[in-house]
Design an enzyme around this catalytic site. Structure first.
Site, PDB file in Angstrom:
ATOM      1  N   ARG A 107       0.850  -1.191   0.000  1.00 34.54           N
ATOM      2  CA  ARG A 107       0.000   0.000   0.000  1.00 34.54           C
ATOM      3  C   ARG A 107       0.888   1.244   0.000  1.00 34.54           C
ATOM      4  NH1 ARG A 107      -3.431  -2.946  -1.610  1.00 34.54           N
ATOM      5  NH2 ARG A 107      -5.404  -3.481  -0.622  1.00 34.54           N
TER       6      ARG A 107
ATOM      7  N   HIS B 244      -0.814  -0.053  -9.682  1.00 38.32           N
ATOM      8  CA  HIS B 244      -1.507  -0.973  -8.759  1.00 38.32           C
ATOM      9  C   HIS B 244      -1.982  -2.242  -9.500  1.00 38.32           C
ATOM     10  CE1 HIS B 244      -3.842  -1.151  -4.737  1.00 38.32           C
ATOM     11  NE2 HIS B 244      -3.690  -2.376  -5.216  1.00 38.32           N
TER      12      HIS B 244
HETATM   13  N1  NDP Z   1      -0.370  -4.213  -5.067  1.00 35.92           N
HETATM   14  C1  NDP Z   1      -1.294  -5.149  -5.225  1.00 35.92           C
HETATM   15  O1  NDP Z   1      -1.766  -5.388  -6.346  1.00 35.92           O
HETATM   16  C2  NDP Z   1      -1.725  -5.945  -4.054  1.00 35.92           C
HETATM   17  C3  NDP Z   1      -1.363  -5.598  -2.782  1.00 35.92           C
HETATM   18  N2  NDP Z   1      -1.714  -6.398  -1.715  1.00 35.92           N
HETATM   19  C4  NDP Z   1      -1.280  -6.001  -0.363  1.00 35.92           C
HETATM   20  O2  NDP Z   1      -0.478  -7.048   0.196  1.00 35.92           O
HETATM   21  C5  NDP Z   1      -0.774  -7.127   1.582  1.00 35.92           C
HETATM   22  C6  NDP Z   1      -0.315  -8.458   2.156  1.00 35.92           C
HETATM   23  O3  NDP Z   1      -1.177  -9.495   1.740  1.00 35.92           O
HETATM   24  P1  NDP Z   1      -1.105 -10.946   2.405  1.00 35.92           P
HETATM   25  O4  NDP Z   1       0.270 -11.495   2.325  1.00 35.92           O
HETATM   26  O5  NDP Z   1      -2.212 -11.736   1.824  1.00 35.92           O
HETATM   27  O6  NDP Z   1      -1.407 -10.582   3.926  1.00 35.92           O
HETATM   28  P2  NDP Z   1      -1.197 -11.480   5.227  1.00 35.92           P
HETATM   29  O7  NDP Z   1      -2.154 -10.984   6.238  1.00 35.92           O
HETATM   30  O8  NDP Z   1      -1.215 -12.916   4.851  1.00 35.92           O
HETATM   31  O9  NDP Z   1       0.298 -11.140   5.684  1.00 35.92           O
HETATM   32  C7  NDP Z   1       0.622  -9.982   6.366  1.00 35.92           C
HETATM   33  C8  NDP Z   1       2.013 -10.134   6.966  1.00 35.92           C
HETATM   34  O10 NDP Z   1       2.396  -8.900   7.560  1.00 35.92           O
HETATM   35  C9  NDP Z   1       2.835  -9.129   8.887  1.00 35.92           C
HETATM   36  N3  NDP Z   1       2.531  -7.973   9.737  1.00 35.92           N
HETATM   37  C10 NDP Z   1       1.340  -7.371   9.940  1.00 35.92           C
HETATM   38  N4  NDP Z   1       1.461  -6.348  10.810  1.00 35.92           N
HETATM   39  C11 NDP Z   1       2.754  -6.326  11.166  1.00 35.92           C
HETATM   40  C12 NDP Z   1       3.508  -5.520  12.054  1.00 35.92           C
HETATM   41  N5  NDP Z   1       2.941  -4.513  12.752  1.00 35.92           N
HETATM   42  N6  NDP Z   1       4.810  -5.786  12.200  1.00 35.92           N
HETATM   43  C13 NDP Z   1       5.394  -6.799  11.525  1.00 35.92           C
HETATM   44  N7  NDP Z   1       4.748  -7.609  10.662  1.00 35.92           N
HETATM   45  C14 NDP Z   1       3.445  -7.362  10.490  1.00 35.92           C
HETATM   46  C15 NDP Z   1       2.058 -10.349   9.343  1.00 35.92           C
HETATM   47  O11 NDP Z   1       2.733 -10.947  10.450  1.00 35.92           O
HETATM   48  P3  NDP Z   1       2.172 -12.306  11.135  1.00 35.92           P
HETATM   49  O12 NDP Z   1       2.336 -13.377  10.077  1.00 35.92           O
HETATM   50  O13 NDP Z   1       3.074 -12.518  12.271  1.00 35.92           O
HETATM   51  O14 NDP Z   1       0.749 -12.037  11.472  1.00 35.92           O
HETATM   52  C16 NDP Z   1       2.071 -11.190   8.069  1.00 35.92           C
HETATM   53  O15 NDP Z   1       3.265 -11.920   7.981  1.00 35.92           O
HETATM   54  C17 NDP Z   1      -2.283  -6.861   1.630  1.00 35.92           C
HETATM   55  O16 NDP Z   1      -2.687  -6.439   2.917  1.00 35.92           O
HETATM   56  C18 NDP Z   1      -2.471  -5.796   0.561  1.00 35.92           C
HETATM   57  O17 NDP Z   1      -2.405  -4.507   1.140  1.00 35.92           O
HETATM   58  C19 NDP Z   1      -2.399  -7.557  -1.888  1.00 35.92           C
HETATM   59  C20 NDP Z   1      -2.795  -7.948  -3.144  1.00 35.92           C
HETATM   60  C21 NDP Z   1      -2.523  -7.152  -4.324  1.00 35.92           C
HETATM   61  O1  3PY Z   2      -6.230  -7.445  -3.225  1.00 36.10           O
HETATM   62  C1  3PY Z   2      -5.749  -6.347  -2.903  1.00 36.10           C
HETATM   63  O2  3PY Z   2      -5.562  -6.018  -1.730  1.00 36.10           O
HETATM   64  C2  3PY Z   2      -5.369  -5.418  -3.946  1.00 36.10           C
HETATM   65  O3  3PY Z   2      -4.703  -4.452  -3.703  1.00 36.10           O
HETATM   66  C3  3PY Z   2      -5.802  -5.718  -5.324  1.00 36.10           C
HETATM   67  O4  3PY Z   2      -5.517  -4.694  -6.183  1.00 36.10           O
END
Ligand code: NDP
Ligand code: 3PY
Length: 312
Positions: free
Chosen positions: A227, A275
């Site tokens: 993000r 994005h």
């Molecule tokens: N650009 C794009 O097109 C897209 C962007 N995204 C973004 O990718 C992000 C990640 O997706 P996804 O992997 O599925 O999410 P997950 O919830 O599976 O993973 C999030 C990770 O971040 C860690 N985390 C959260 N808060 C903290 C913190 N305060 N300190 C340290 N680590 C932290 C979590 O730790 P823990 O495992 O210990 O809980 C976890 O490992 C989404 O939230 C979205 O914003 C997603 C899809 C498309």
């Molecule tokens: O799945 C999400 O969080 C995305 O950002 C898709 O664009």
């Protein structure tokens, strides 16, 4: 069973047909303003408040991985979704492999110095540069969840040292795990390529700022796939100017679409995409949703439930 669907930009007819095919026993309809008829589940992205307000639903599915937008709506509109209605998000559903393609191609681009060769080409200069060593190209991934862990896994076969940072400790084969704020400094130290895959929460907003960038290796690279609010854009631009950061690849921005006067557009060492790092793929998403609804209906344990207090 009744399902209502709302997405501001997806082709609703396509989705409704595909959902009906996957769940022939279910009545699926596109939600439109004024539709107050009962429903069991809602599938949404940026839904109007009135779509969910006051409904007794068995569950709401966000049609993406990130739930920052809907959680923001919920906190701005108390009562939009009762606390006891579970909110789910998409886990992987094809986004993992898209993130892998994006991250691997860009890390290799930097590692093979294609950025430098492109700059030389602009000057019509034929010059062979010194190779980089894999050992000097530690890749650090912020966030080791569904997508971060897949990205980590995809970088290992290329011979880069890979590390990740998350809230809880991970045991991903071949990946060094750092956990919690107390280990962030050690994670950053020596990281040459920083890839962000954190969720947008109050703890992670503005995390990629001057102080964090200063702790990375010299001539480092930053890739933001999560993000825009994670990066303090002015600090990134300053770090690019000072040479601390050699290049940035950005998919997400604090304002989208990125305004025409934003200096990131013109910066020669910033590459960007609008994005698109990972799209929601209908077939995989619908498979995940129908599978999860099936399990919920049978009273089985499911994954993908959002912790609304934690924020992801
Ligand atoms: N650009 C794009 O097109 C897209 C962007 N995204 C973004 O990718 C992000 C990640 O997706 P996804 O992997 O599925 O999410 P997950 O919830 O599976 O993973 C999030 C990770 O971040 C860690 N985390 C959260 N808060 C903290 C913190 N305060 N300190 C340290 N680590 C932290 C979590 O730790 P823990 O495992 O210990 O809980 C976890 O490992 C989404 O939230 C979205 O914003 C997603 C899809 C498309
Ligand atoms: O799945 C999400 O969080 C995305 O950002 C898709 O664009």
């Amino acid at each position: 069973m009744d399902i209502i669907f709302y997405h501001p930009s997806f082709n609703s007819d396509y989705w409704i047909n595909a959902l009906r095919k996957a769940m022939p026993q279910v009545n699926v309809r596109a939600w439109t303003a004024g539709d107050n008829a009962p429903a069991d589940y809602a599938l949404v992205w940026h839904p109007p408040v009135e779509m969910l307000k006051g409904r007794k639903l068995k569950g709401v599915f966000a049609l993406g991985a990130g739930v920052d937008a809907i959680l923001g709506q919920l906190s701005a509109n108390p009562g939009m979704l009762a606390d006891d209605i579970p909110l789910f998000r998409l886990e992987d559903t094809g986004m993992g492999s898209q993130m892998q393609e994006y991250a691997v191609s860009q890390v290799l681009h930097w590692f093979r110095r294609f950025d430098d060769y492109q700059a030389l080409k602009q000057q019509s200069r034929w010059q062979q540069l010194e190779e980089y060593a894999h050992g000097d190209f530690t890749v650090g991934i912020l966030g080791a969840g569904v997508l971060g862990s897949k990205v980590a896994e995809s970088l290992l076969p290329w011979g880069f040292p890979v590390r990740c940072w998350s809230r809880s400790r991970k045991s991903l084969p071949g990946v060094q795990s750092f956990a919690g704020p107390e280990e962030l400094g050690d994670f950053l130290q020596g990281t040459r390529v920083l890839i962000n895959l954190l969720p947008n929460t109050p703890e992670t907003v503005g995390l990629i700022n001057q102080s964090l960038l200063n702790q990375l290796a010299e001539h480092c690279y930053v890739m933001n796939l999560a993000r825009g609010v994670h990066v303090v854009e002015a600090d990134l631009l300053a770090a690019l100017e000072s040479g601390k950061v050699k290049g940035a690849m950005l998919d997400v921005f604090s304002r989208e679409p990125l305004p025409a006067d934003n200096p990131l557009w013109a910066h020669p060492r910033v590459a960007m995409t609008p994005h698109i790092a990972a799209f929601t793929r209908p077939t995989e998403a619908i498979e995940f949703i129908s599978h999860t609804i099936g399990k919920l209906e049978r009273g089985e344990t499911v994954s993908g439930r959002v912790d609304r207090v934690r924020g992801y």
